[in-house]
Design a protein around this motif. Structure first.
Motif, PDB file in Angstrom:
ATOM      1  N   THR A 106       0.828  -1.210   0.000  1.00  0.00           N
ATOM      2  CA  THR A 106       0.000   0.000   0.000  1.00  0.00           C
ATOM      3  C   THR A 106       0.859   1.254   0.000  1.00  0.00           C
ATOM      4  O   THR A 106       0.581   2.229  -0.708  1.00  0.00           O
ATOM      5  CB  THR A 106      -0.926   0.007   1.236  1.00  0.00           C
ATOM      6  N   GLN A 107       1.947   1.254   0.769  1.00  0.00           N
ATOM      7  CA  GLN A 107       2.829   2.413   0.834  1.00  0.00           C
ATOM      8  C   GLN A 107       3.450   2.709  -0.523  1.00  0.00           C
ATOM      9  O   GLN A 107       3.460   3.862  -0.971  1.00  0.00           O
ATOM     10  CB  GLN A 107       3.934   2.171   1.865  1.00  0.00           C
ATOM     11  N   ASN A 108       3.947   1.695  -1.193  1.00  0.00           N
ATOM     12  CA  ASN A 108       4.573   1.909  -2.500  1.00  0.00           C
ATOM     13  C   ASN A 108       3.564   2.389  -3.539  1.00  0.00           C
ATOM     14  O   ASN A 108       3.893   3.192  -4.417  1.00  0.00           O
ATOM     15  CB  ASN A 108       5.240   0.623  -2.978  1.00  0.00           C
ATOM     16  N   PHE A 109       2.332   1.905  -3.435  1.00  0.00           N
ATOM     17  CA  PHE A 109       1.293   2.339  -4.367  1.00  0.00           C
ATOM     18  C   PHE A 109       1.059   3.839  -4.263  1.00  0.00           C
ATOM     19  O   PHE A 109       1.039   4.556  -5.272  1.00  0.00           O
ATOM     20  CB  PHE A 109      -0.006   1.586  -4.108  1.00  0.00           C
ATOM     21  N   TRP A 110       0.902   4.353  -3.041  1.00  0.00           N
ATOM     22  CA  TRP A 110       0.615   5.777  -2.865  1.00  0.00           C
ATOM     23  C   TRP A 110       1.834   6.644  -3.159  1.00  0.00           C
ATOM     24  O   TRP A 110       1.687   7.787  -3.609  1.00  0.00           O
ATOM     25  CB  TRP A 110       0.073   6.038  -1.463  1.00  0.00           C
ATOM     26  N   VAL A 111       3.016   6.118  -2.938  1.00  0.00           N
ATOM     27  CA  VAL A 111       4.224   6.861  -3.332  1.00  0.00           C
ATOM     28  C   VAL A 111       4.244   7.053  -4.847  1.00  0.00           C
ATOM     29  O   VAL A 111       4.517   8.155  -5.354  1.00  0.00           O
ATOM     30  CB  VAL A 111       5.498   6.117  -2.877  1.00  0.00           C
ATOM     31  N   LEU A 112       3.917   6.002  -5.579  1.00  0.00           N
ATOM     32  CA  LEU A 112       3.891   6.092  -7.037  1.00  0.00           C
ATOM     33  C   LEU A 112       2.820   7.070  -7.519  1.00  0.00           C
ATOM     34  O   LEU A 112       3.043   7.825  -8.479  1.00  0.00           O
ATOM     35  CB  LEU A 112       3.648   4.713  -7.639  1.00  0.00           C
ATOM     36  N   MET A 113       1.658   7.087  -6.874  1.00  0.00           N
ATOM     37  CA  MET A 113       0.608   8.018  -7.260  1.00  0.00           C
ATOM     38  C   MET A 113       1.038   9.467  -7.005  1.00  0.00           C
ATOM     39  O   MET A 113       0.718  10.367  -7.790  1.00  0.00           O
ATOM     40  CB  MET A 113      -0.686   7.709  -6.497  1.00  0.00           C
ATOM     41  N   GLY A 114       1.744   9.702  -5.900  1.00  0.00           N
ATOM     42  CA  GLY A 114       2.253  11.044  -5.621  1.00  0.00           C
ATOM     43  C   GLY A 114       3.269  11.493  -6.652  1.00  0.00           C
ATOM     44  O   GLY A 114       3.243  12.638  -7.120  1.00  0.00           O
ATOM     45  N   VAL A 115       4.157  10.593  -7.021  1.00  0.00           N
ATOM     46  CA  VAL A 115       5.144  10.886  -8.064  1.00  0.00           C
ATOM     47  C   VAL A 115       4.431  11.192  -9.382  1.00  0.00           C
ATOM     48  O   VAL A 115       4.811  12.111 -10.118  1.00  0.00           O
ATOM     49  CB  VAL A 115       6.108   9.700  -8.238  1.00  0.00           C
ATOM     50  N   GLY A 116       3.360  10.457  -9.654  1.00  0.00           N
ATOM     51  CA  GLY A 116       2.599  10.681 -10.878  1.00  0.00           C
ATOM     52  C   GLY A 116       1.971  12.061 -10.929  1.00  0.00           C
ATOM     53  O   GLY A 116       1.998  12.729 -11.967  1.00  0.00           O
ATOM     54  N   ALA A 117       1.419  12.524  -9.812  1.00  0.00           N
ATOM     55  CA  ALA A 117       0.773  13.836  -9.764  1.00  0.00           C
ATOM     56  C   ALA A 117       1.783  14.971  -9.974  1.00  0.00           C
ATOM     57  O   ALA A 117       1.544  15.903 -10.763  1.00  0.00           O
ATOM     58  CB  ALA A 117       0.063  14.006  -8.424  1.00  0.00           C
ATOM     59  N   VAL A 118       2.917  14.890  -9.300  1.00  0.00           N
ATOM     60  CA  VAL A 118       3.943  15.927  -9.433  1.00  0.00           C
ATOM     61  C   VAL A 118       4.519  15.938 -10.851  1.00  0.00           C
ATOM     62  O   VAL A 118       4.706  16.999 -11.463  1.00  0.00           O
ATOM     63  CB  VAL A 118       5.070  15.706  -8.395  1.00  0.00           C
ATOM     64  N   SER A 119       4.772  14.766 -11.384  1.00  0.00           N
ATOM     65  CA  SER A 119       5.350  14.665 -12.727  1.00  0.00           C
ATOM     66  C   SER A 119       4.388  15.181 -13.792  1.00  0.00           C
ATOM     67  O   SER A 119       4.807  15.806 -14.768  1.00  0.00           O
ATOM     68  CB  SER A 119       5.726  13.206 -13.027  1.00  0.00           C
ATOM     69  N   THR A 120       3.099  14.952 -13.596  1.00  0.00           N
ATOM     70  CA  THR A 120       2.101  15.448 -14.549  1.00  0.00           C
ATOM     71  C   THR A 120       2.122  16.966 -14.607  1.00  0.00           C
ATOM     72  O   THR A 120       2.076  17.561 -15.696  1.00  0.00           O
ATOM     73  CB  THR A 120       0.689  14.966 -14.145  1.00  0.00           C
ATOM     74  N   ALA A 121       2.187  17.606 -13.450  1.00  0.00           N
ATOM     75  CA  ALA A 121       2.228  19.069 -13.406  1.00  0.00           C
ATOM     76  C   ALA A 121       3.475  19.604 -14.117  1.00  0.00           C
ATOM     77  O   ALA A 121       3.406  20.574 -14.877  1.00  0.00           O
ATOM     78  CB  ALA A 121       2.191  19.549 -11.961  1.00  0.00           C
ATOM     79  N   LEU A 122       4.607  18.945 -13.896  1.00  0.00           N
ATOM     80  CA  LEU A 122       5.865  19.393 -14.497  1.00  0.00           C
ATOM     81  C   LEU A 122       5.855  19.215 -16.010  1.00  0.00           C
ATOM     82  O   LEU A 122       6.117  20.165 -16.764  1.00  0.00           O
ATOM     83  CB  LEU A 122       7.032  18.604 -13.890  1.00  0.00           C
ATOM     84  N   PHE A 123       5.531  18.012 -16.481  1.00  0.00           N
ATOM     85  CA  PHE A 123       5.572  17.739 -17.910  1.00  0.00           C
ATOM     86  C   PHE A 123       4.453  18.453 -18.665  1.00  0.00           C
ATOM     87  O   PHE A 123       4.609  18.802 -19.835  1.00  0.00           O
ATOM     88  CB  PHE A 123       5.517  16.238 -18.165  1.00  0.00           C
ATOM     89  N   GLY A 124       3.332  18.691 -17.986  1.00  0.00           N
ATOM     90  CA  GLY A 124       2.260  19.444 -18.613  1.00  0.00           C
ATOM     91  C   GLY A 124       2.685  20.869 -18.913  1.00  0.00           C
ATOM     92  O   GLY A 124       2.389  21.412 -19.980  1.00  0.00           O
ATOM     93  N   ALA A 125       3.399  21.492 -17.970  1.00  0.00           N
ATOM     94  CA  ALA A 125       3.891  22.852 -18.179  1.00  0.00           C
ATOM     95  C   ALA A 125       4.901  22.905 -19.325  1.00  0.00           C
ATOM     96  O   ALA A 125       4.913  23.846 -20.128  1.00  0.00           O
ATOM     97  CB  ALA A 125       4.520  23.369 -16.889  1.00  0.00           C
ATOM     98  N   ILE A 126       5.750  21.884 -19.416  1.00  0.00           N
ATOM     99  CA  ILE A 126       6.724  21.822 -20.509  1.00  0.00           C
ATOM    100  C   ILE A 126       6.017  21.649 -21.846  1.00  0.00           C
ATOM    101  O   ILE A 126       6.299  22.361 -22.821  1.00  0.00           O
ATOM    102  CB  ILE A 126       7.724  20.672 -20.278  1.00  0.00           C
ATOM    103  N   SER A 152       0.691  10.048 -20.157  1.00  0.00           N
ATOM    104  CA  SER A 152       2.074   9.659 -20.430  1.00  0.00           C
ATOM    105  C   SER A 152       2.796   9.242 -19.148  1.00  0.00           C
ATOM    106  O   SER A 152       3.457   8.203 -19.101  1.00  0.00           O
ATOM    107  CB  SER A 152       2.827  10.815 -21.104  1.00  0.00           C
ATOM    108  N   VAL A 153       2.650  10.064 -18.104  1.00  0.00           N
ATOM    109  CA  VAL A 153       3.303   9.764 -16.828  1.00  0.00           C
ATOM    110  C   VAL A 153       2.763   8.465 -16.227  1.00  0.00           C
ATOM    111  O   VAL A 153       3.528   7.596 -15.783  1.00  0.00           O
ATOM    112  CB  VAL A 153       3.098  10.926 -15.833  1.00  0.00           C
ATOM    113  N   MET A 154       1.440   8.317 -16.241  1.00  0.00           N
ATOM    114  CA  MET A 154       0.852   7.119 -15.651  1.00  0.00           C
ATOM    115  C   MET A 154       1.154   5.880 -16.490  1.00  0.00           C
ATOM    116  O   MET A 154       1.237   4.764 -15.961  1.00  0.00           O
ATOM    117  CB  MET A 154      -0.657   7.296 -15.483  1.00  0.00           C
ATOM    118  N   SER A 155       1.356   6.070 -17.791  1.00  0.00           N
ATOM    119  CA  SER A 155       1.778   4.952 -18.640  1.00  0.00           C
ATOM    120  C   SER A 155       3.181   4.495 -18.268  1.00  0.00           C
ATOM    121  O   SER A 155       3.477   3.292 -18.298  1.00  0.00           O
ATOM    122  CB  SER A 155       1.736   5.354 -20.111  1.00  0.00           C
ATOM    123  N   ILE A 156       4.033   5.451 -17.929  1.00  0.00           N
ATOM    124  CA  ILE A 156       5.388   5.106 -17.488  1.00  0.00           C
ATOM    125  C   ILE A 156       5.323   4.289 -16.201  1.00  0.00           C
ATOM    126  O   ILE A 156       5.978   3.250 -16.059  1.00  0.00           O
ATOM    127  CB  ILE A 156       6.223   6.381 -17.280  1.00  0.00           C
TER     128      ILE A 156
END
Length: 222
Positions: A106-126, A152-156
Motif C-alpha cells: 500500500t505504501q509503494n502504491f501511494w508513493v507512485l501516485m504522488g510521483v505521478g501527480a507531481v510529474s504530470t504538473a511538471l511535464f504538462g507545463a513543458i 504519459s506519466v501514468m503509462s510510465i
C-alpha cells in the motif's frame, strides 16, 4: 505500399474514414502486444517494440508530443521487460521459470501516485510551451498538454509495474486507456480511439487473469 511512416499515406477507407498504413499497423501490433501482456505471454515484448516505433511517427504528426516522447521510453522498457520476465532472481520465478506476479505494498502504491501527480504538473507545463520554445521542431501547440502528460506519466508508472509483474498495473492501465480513448477520438484518429476502448476491456481481462495466476501460488508482497 506507399510511405508507411506518413499519416497521409492511406491504406484504405472505411465508412468514410481514411485509414493510414501508419495507424493501421501501429494499432494492430499494439493490440496484439497488449492482449499477450494480459495473458502474461513473453512474446508481448518484441511485438510491442514494433508498435511503439510506428506510433512515434504517428504522434509527432498529430502534435501529441508527450505521447511521442513516451514511445522512446516504451521501446527501451519493452527490451527491459523482455529481459526481466525471462531472467527472474532466485525466489521470484514461477512454474515456467519466468518472473512471478506479485502485488504492490500500500505504501509503494501511494508513493507512485504522488510521483505521478507531481510529474504530470511538471511535464504538462513543458508540453504547453514546446511550440514557443522550439517553434522549428514543434510548429503547432500541444493538444491537451496536461491531460496528455497525465496519461504519459501514468503509462510510465504502469509500464514499470508491468515489467515487475505487479498486479496493480492493470488498474492504472484502465485509467490511462479511458482518458486516451477520449483524446484520440477528439483528435480524429478514430481507429486508435476504438483500439484504446478495446484496451479498457483488455485491462479487465489482464486484472482477472493475473489475479487468478497470483492466487495459484503463494504470493510475496514486494
Amino acid at each position: 505500399m506507399n510511405n508507411l511512416f506518413d499519416i497521409n499515406s492511406i491504406f484504405f477507407t472505411v465508412l468514410g474514414y481514411p485509414m493510414s498504413y501508419l495507424e493501421f499497423f501501429g494499432t494492430v501490433t499494439g493490440a496484439v502486444a497488449t492482449w499477450l501482456s494480459a495473458r502474461a505471454h513473453i512474446v508481448s515484448w518484441p511485438v510491442g517494440m514494433v508498435s511503439v516505433v510506428l506510433f512515434t511517427f504517428l504522434f509527432y504528426q498529430i502534435q501529441l508530443y508527450p505521447d511521442m516522447f513516451l514511445q522512446v521510453f516504451f521501446f527501451v522498457t519493452n527490451a527491459l521487460g523482455w529481459w526481466q520476465w525471462t531472467h527472474p532472481k532466485t525466489g521470484e520465478e514461477d512454474r515456467r521459470n519466468e518472473l512471478k506476479i506479485t502485488p504492490l505494498s500500500t505504501q509503494n502504491f501511494w508513493v507512485l501516485m504522488g510521483v505521478g501527480a507531481v510529474s504530470t504538473a511538471l511535464f504538462g507545463a513543458i508540453a504547453e510551451n514546446l511550440h514557443e520554445w522550439f517553434p522549428v521542431m514543434f510548429s503547432q501547440p500541444s493538444a491537451y498538454p496536461y491531460l496528455d502528460s497525465f496519461t504519459s506519466v501514468m503509462s510510465i508508472i504502469a509500464t514499470f509495474l508491468l515489467i515487475r509483474k505487479k498486479l496493480e498495473c492493470w488498474y492504472v492501465w484502465l485509467l490511462v486507456d479511458l482518458i486516451s480513448t477520449y483524446m484520440y477520438f477528439t483528435k480524429g484518429v478514430k481507429v486508435l480511439g476504438i483500439e484504446y476502448g478495446f484496451y479498457c476491456l483488455i485491462a479487465f481481462v489482464g486484472a482477472w487473469h493475473w489475479t487468478r495466476e497470483y492466487r495459484s501460488y503463494t504470493p510475496t508482497t514486494a
